[in-house]
Motif scaffolding. Structure first.
Motif, PDB file in Angstrom:
ATOM      1  N   TYR A 144      25.828  28.190  41.818  1.00  0.00           N
ATOM      2  CA  TYR A 144      24.603  27.794  41.115  1.00  0.00           C
ATOM      3  C   TYR A 144      23.833  29.033  40.649  1.00  0.00           C
ATOM      4  N   GLN A 145      23.672  30.014  41.533  1.00  0.00           N
ATOM      5  CA  GLN A 145      22.945  31.235  41.175  1.00  0.00           C
ATOM      6  C   GLN A 145      23.665  31.995  40.062  1.00  0.00           C
ATOM      7  N   LEU A 146      24.988  31.974  40.071  1.00  0.00           N
ATOM      8  CA  LEU A 146      25.745  32.630  39.003  1.00  0.00           C
ATOM      9  C   LEU A 146      25.469  31.972  37.656  1.00  0.00           C
TER      10      LEU A 146
ATOM     11  N   ALA B   6      25.712  39.464  41.749  1.00  0.00           N
ATOM     12  CA  ALA B   6      26.742  38.473  41.422  1.00  0.00           C
ATOM     13  C   ALA B   6      27.674  38.234  42.593  1.00  0.00           C
ATOM     14  N   ALA B   7      28.021  39.298  43.302  1.00  0.00           N
ATOM     15  CA  ALA B   7      28.931  39.165  44.437  1.00  0.00           C
ATOM     16  C   ALA B   7      28.320  38.332  45.554  1.00  0.00           C
TER      17      ALA B   7
ATOM     18  N   GLY C  68      17.724  21.853  33.196  1.00  0.00           N
ATOM     19  CA  GLY C  68      18.480  20.873  33.976  1.00  0.00           C
ATOM     20  C   GLY C  68      19.144  21.520  35.177  1.00  0.00           C
ATOM     21  N   TRP C  69      19.749  22.687  34.978  1.00  0.00           N
ATOM     22  CA  TRP C  69      20.370  23.413  36.089  1.00  0.00           C
ATOM     23  C   TRP C  69      19.319  23.797  37.130  1.00  0.00           C
ATOM     24  N   GLU C  70      18.168  24.278  36.655  1.00  0.00           N
ATOM     25  CA  GLU C  70      17.122  24.694  37.590  1.00  0.00           C
ATOM     26  C   GLU C  70      16.610  23.502  38.397  1.00  0.00           C
TER      27      GLU C  70
ATOM     28  N   ASN D 216      31.401  30.977  26.754  1.00  0.00           N
ATOM     29  CA  ASN D 216      32.774  30.695  27.173  1.00  0.00           C
ATOM     30  C   ASN D 216      32.909  30.752  28.691  1.00  0.00           C
ATOM     31  N   ALA D 217      32.201  31.687  29.324  1.00  0.00           N
ATOM     32  CA  ALA D 217      32.215  31.766  30.790  1.00  0.00           C
ATOM     33  C   ALA D 217      31.584  30.519  31.396  1.00  0.00           C
TER      34      ALA D 217
END
Length: 131
Positions: A27-29, A21-22, A122-124, A68-69
């Motif tokens: 986009y990857q998150l 994550a760091a 869609g994100w991918e 929510n995130a």
């Protein structure tokens, strides 16, 4: 002994996820959040089917936290109507998950999975277009 091994592995997974994550782009998150969300939806369904209701509540709550995130990560200034529509879909999914939890409905969780699968695709595709 087995419990200690499982705890150690769990801690390793958490630290590995924190490292990923760091180093991740926004986009990857989002993709990581979707992966975790989809996995947790599968767990929630299995908890309902196995009548593990306390675990079902934990899984549903994790799903709602992730939704929510995802909502809080939307950029309404740049995203305009798309961001508004995504926020509405995420809110709808939260509502359906609360209802699914209350009614012990695997079908409603599957509805949420279908909606989120489309959004994830869609994100991918966006990621593929933007390299």
């Amino acid at each position: 002994m087995y419990s200690n091994q499982r705890e150690g592995y769990s801690q390793y997974q958490e630290s590995d996820l924190a490292i990923q994550a760091a180093a991740a782009s926004p986009y990857q998150l989002v993709i990581m959040l979707f992966s975790g969300l989809m996995d947790e939806l599968v767990r929630a369904k299995s908890h309902i089917e196995a009548k593990r209701y306390e675990r079902k509540v934990q899984s549903i709550n994790k799903c709602i936290d992730i939704l929510n995130a995802l909502t809080s990560a939307l950029d309404f200034d740049k995203g305009g109507d798309l961001s508004i529509n995504l926020a509405r879909l995420y809110d709808y999914c939260v509502y359906r998950l609360y209802d699914a939890s209350d009614k012990l409905s695997v079908t409603q969780i599957e509805e949420v999975e279908a909606i989120l699968t489309n959004i994830r695709e869609g994100w991918e595709n966006l990621g593929k277009q933007n390299g």
